[in-house]
Design a protein around this motif. Sequence first.
Motif, PDB file in Angstrom:
ATOM      1  N   GLU A  16       0.834  -1.207   0.000  1.00  0.00           N
ATOM      2  CA  GLU A  16       0.000   0.000   0.000  1.00  0.00           C
ATOM      3  C   GLU A  16       0.870   1.259   0.000  1.00  0.00           C
ATOM      4  O   GLU A  16       0.583   2.222  -0.719  1.00  0.00           O
ATOM      5  CB  GLU A  16      -0.923   0.014   1.210  1.00  0.00           C
ATOM      6  CG  GLU A  16      -2.076  -0.960   1.131  1.00  0.00           C
ATOM      7  CD  GLU A  16      -2.928  -0.942   2.385  1.00  0.00           C
ATOM      8  OE1 GLU A  16      -2.925   0.069   3.130  1.00  0.00           O
ATOM      9  OE2 GLU A  16      -3.614  -1.951   2.637  1.00  0.00           O
ATOM     10  N   ASN A  17       1.909   1.249   0.820  1.00  0.00           N
ATOM     11  CA  ASN A  17       2.825   2.385   0.863  1.00  0.00           C
ATOM     12  C   ASN A  17       3.494   2.592  -0.486  1.00  0.00           C
ATOM     13  O   ASN A  17       3.642   3.723  -0.957  1.00  0.00           O
ATOM     14  CB  ASN A  17       3.890   2.187   1.939  1.00  0.00           C
ATOM     15  CG  ASN A  17       3.354   2.361   3.329  1.00  0.00           C
ATOM     16  OD1 ASN A  17       2.220   2.782   3.531  1.00  0.00           O
ATOM     17  ND2 ASN A  17       4.171   2.029   4.314  1.00  0.00           N
ATOM     18  N   GLN A  18       3.903   1.514  -1.106  1.00  0.00           N
ATOM     19  CA  GLN A  18       4.559   1.592  -2.408  1.00  0.00           C
ATOM     20  C   GLN A  18       3.627   2.209  -3.449  1.00  0.00           C
ATOM     21  O   GLN A  18       4.039   3.060  -4.240  1.00  0.00           O
ATOM     22  CB  GLN A  18       4.987   0.197  -2.851  1.00  0.00           C
ATOM     23  CG  GLN A  18       5.631   0.144  -4.215  1.00  0.00           C
ATOM     24  CD  GLN A  18       6.090  -1.257  -4.553  1.00  0.00           C
ATOM     25  OE1 GLN A  18       6.896  -1.826  -3.848  1.00  0.00           O
ATOM     26  NE2 GLN A  18       5.565  -1.797  -5.632  1.00  0.00           N
ATOM     27  N   LEU A  19       2.358   1.791  -3.431  1.00  0.00           N
ATOM     28  CA  LEU A  19       1.393   2.333  -4.390  1.00  0.00           C
ATOM     29  C   LEU A  19       1.129   3.814  -4.140  1.00  0.00           C
ATOM     30  O   LEU A  19       0.977   4.596  -5.084  1.00  0.00           O
ATOM     31  CB  LEU A  19       0.089   1.529  -4.347  1.00  0.00           C
ATOM     32  CG  LEU A  19       0.209   0.074  -4.815  1.00  0.00           C
ATOM     33  CD1 LEU A  19      -1.101  -0.668  -4.572  1.00  0.00           C
ATOM     34  CD2 LEU A  19       0.610   0.000  -6.269  1.00  0.00           C
ATOM     35  N   ALA A  20       1.096   4.204  -2.867  1.00  0.00           N
ATOM     36  CA  ALA A  20       0.909   5.617  -2.537  1.00  0.00           C
ATOM     37  C   ALA A  20       2.103   6.446  -2.994  1.00  0.00           C
ATOM     38  O   ALA A  20       1.939   7.546  -3.548  1.00  0.00           O
ATOM     39  CB  ALA A  20       0.687   5.780  -1.032  1.00  0.00           C
ATOM     40  N   LEU A  21       3.293   5.925  -2.781  1.00  0.00           N
ATOM     41  CA  LEU A  21       4.493   6.620  -3.248  1.00  0.00           C
ATOM     42  C   LEU A  21       4.514   6.734  -4.770  1.00  0.00           C
ATOM     43  O   LEU A  21       4.875   7.777  -5.331  1.00  0.00           O
ATOM     44  CB  LEU A  21       5.754   5.906  -2.752  1.00  0.00           C
ATOM     45  CG  LEU A  21       6.054   6.065  -1.270  1.00  0.00           C
ATOM     46  CD1 LEU A  21       7.151   5.096  -0.855  1.00  0.00           C
ATOM     47  CD2 LEU A  21       6.438   7.497  -0.951  1.00  0.00           C
ATOM     48  N   GLU A  22       4.121   5.660  -5.439  1.00  0.00           N
ATOM     49  CA  GLU A  22       4.067   5.683  -6.897  1.00  0.00           C
ATOM     50  C   GLU A  22       3.126   6.785  -7.379  1.00  0.00           C
ATOM     51  O   GLU A  22       3.463   7.549  -8.285  1.00  0.00           O
ATOM     52  CB  GLU A  22       3.606   4.326  -7.428  1.00  0.00           C
ATOM     53  CG  GLU A  22       3.466   4.298  -8.941  1.00  0.00           C
ATOM     54  CD  GLU A  22       2.896   2.987  -9.455  1.00  0.00           C
ATOM     55  OE1 GLU A  22       2.964   2.788 -10.679  1.00  0.00           O
ATOM     56  OE2 GLU A  22       2.374   2.174  -8.658  1.00  0.00           O
ATOM     57  N   ALA A  23       1.957   6.879  -6.769  1.00  0.00           N
ATOM     58  CA  ALA A  23       0.978   7.896  -7.171  1.00  0.00           C
ATOM     59  C   ALA A  23       1.514   9.308  -6.935  1.00  0.00           C
ATOM     60  O   ALA A  23       1.363  10.192  -7.796  1.00  0.00           O
ATOM     61  CB  ALA A  23      -0.327   7.689  -6.415  1.00  0.00           C
ATOM     62  N   SER A  24       2.150   9.521  -5.804  1.00  0.00           N
ATOM     63  CA  SER A  24       2.669  10.860  -5.519  1.00  0.00           C
ATOM     64  C   SER A  24       3.836  11.214  -6.428  1.00  0.00           C
ATOM     65  O   SER A  24       3.948  12.358  -6.890  1.00  0.00           O
ATOM     66  CB  SER A  24       3.059  10.991  -4.049  1.00  0.00           C
ATOM     67  OG  SER A  24       4.080  10.093  -3.714  1.00  0.00           O
ATOM     68  N   ILE A  25       4.681  10.256  -6.730  1.00  0.00           N
ATOM     69  CA  ILE A  25       5.800  10.512  -7.635  1.00  0.00           C
ATOM     70  C   ILE A  25       5.285  10.790  -9.048  1.00  0.00           C
ATOM     71  O   ILE A  25       5.818  11.644  -9.766  1.00  0.00           O
ATOM     72  CB  ILE A  25       6.810   9.345  -7.608  1.00  0.00           C
ATOM     73  CG1 ILE A  25       7.498   9.292  -6.238  1.00  0.00           C
ATOM     74  CG2 ILE A  25       7.843   9.473  -8.722  1.00  0.00           C
ATOM     75  CD1 ILE A  25       8.304   8.032  -5.994  1.00  0.00           C
ATOM     76  N   MET A  26       4.222  10.091  -9.440  1.00  0.00           N
ATOM     77  CA  MET A  26       3.627  10.345 -10.752  1.00  0.00           C
ATOM     78  C   MET A  26       3.083  11.774 -10.817  1.00  0.00           C
ATOM     79  O   MET A  26       3.232  12.464 -11.833  1.00  0.00           O
ATOM     80  CB  MET A  26       2.521   9.328 -11.041  1.00  0.00           C
ATOM     81  CG  MET A  26       1.981   9.424 -12.446  1.00  0.00           C
ATOM     82  SD  MET A  26       3.222   9.154 -13.724  1.00  0.00           S
ATOM     83  CE  MET A  26       3.174   7.394 -13.811  1.00  0.00           C
ATOM     84  N   GLY A  46       9.742   6.095 -16.499  1.00  0.00           N
ATOM     85  CA  GLY A  46      10.434   4.857 -16.849  1.00  0.00           C
ATOM     86  C   GLY A  46      10.804   4.050 -15.615  1.00  0.00           C
ATOM     87  O   GLY A  46      10.656   2.828 -15.586  1.00  0.00           O
ATOM     88  N   ALA A  47      11.253   4.742 -14.581  1.00  0.00           N
ATOM     89  CA  ALA A  47      11.588   4.058 -13.333  1.00  0.00           C
ATOM     90  C   ALA A  47      10.333   3.494 -12.665  1.00  0.00           C
ATOM     91  O   ALA A  47      10.358   2.405 -12.091  1.00  0.00           O
ATOM     92  CB  ALA A  47      12.309   5.019 -12.387  1.00  0.00           C
ATOM     93  N   LEU A  48       9.220   4.213 -12.763  1.00  0.00           N
ATOM     94  CA  LEU A  48       7.970   3.749 -12.162  1.00  0.00           C
ATOM     95  C   LEU A  48       7.391   2.538 -12.894  1.00  0.00           C
ATOM     96  O   LEU A  48       6.579   1.806 -12.328  1.00  0.00           O
ATOM     97  CB  LEU A  48       6.948   4.883 -12.129  1.00  0.00           C
ATOM     98  CG  LEU A  48       7.250   6.028 -11.164  1.00  0.00           C
ATOM     99  CD1 LEU A  48       6.212   7.135 -11.315  1.00  0.00           C
ATOM    100  CD2 LEU A  48       7.305   5.548  -9.727  1.00  0.00           C
ATOM    101  N   ASP A  49       7.806   2.324 -14.120  1.00  0.00           N
ATOM    102  CA  ASP A  49       7.339   1.151 -14.862  1.00  0.00           C
ATOM    103  C   ASP A  49       7.680  -0.151 -14.137  1.00  0.00           C
ATOM    104  O   ASP A  49       6.946  -1.132 -14.224  1.00  0.00           O
ATOM    105  CB  ASP A  49       7.935   1.117 -16.270  1.00  0.00           C
ATOM    106  CG  ASP A  49       7.246   2.074 -17.224  1.00  0.00           C
ATOM    107  OD1 ASP A  49       6.119   2.529 -16.914  1.00  0.00           O
ATOM    108  OD2 ASP A  49       7.831   2.369 -18.284  1.00  0.00           O
ATOM    109  N   THR A  50       8.780  -0.161 -13.422  1.00  0.00           N
ATOM    110  CA  THR A  50       9.161  -1.349 -12.653  1.00  0.00           C
ATOM    111  C   THR A  50       8.090  -1.683 -11.627  1.00  0.00           C
ATOM    112  O   THR A  50       7.735  -2.849 -11.447  1.00  0.00           O
ATOM    113  CB  THR A  50      10.516  -1.130 -11.953  1.00  0.00           C
ATOM    114  OG1 THR A  50      11.500  -0.852 -12.948  1.00  0.00           O
ATOM    115  CG2 THR A  50      10.936  -2.349 -11.152  1.00  0.00           C
TER     116      THR A  50
END
Length: 69
Positions: A16-26, A46-50
């Motif tokens: 869940e934390n990872q998904l929240a970080l992904e959204a904020s970084i996006m 590109g890095a978030l694609d991982t």
Amino acid sequence: MQNLDLLPSLLSKMNENQLALEASIMELSSWVEQQGGAEVAENVRGALDTLDRNEEFIKLTLAVLMTPD
């Protein structure tokens, strides 16, 4: 409760934390792009694609770990 019983819950919260970080970084990469940093935004995406590539495996594995024996 044994420590091993906590593992699926811990991994779920970490996901869940990872998904929240992904959204904020996006969101930040979109802002950077609007400010003229298209190359930087592209690199970030590109890095978030991982994260995207690994998300389905993580979800499936968590489902298996959380299934009662």
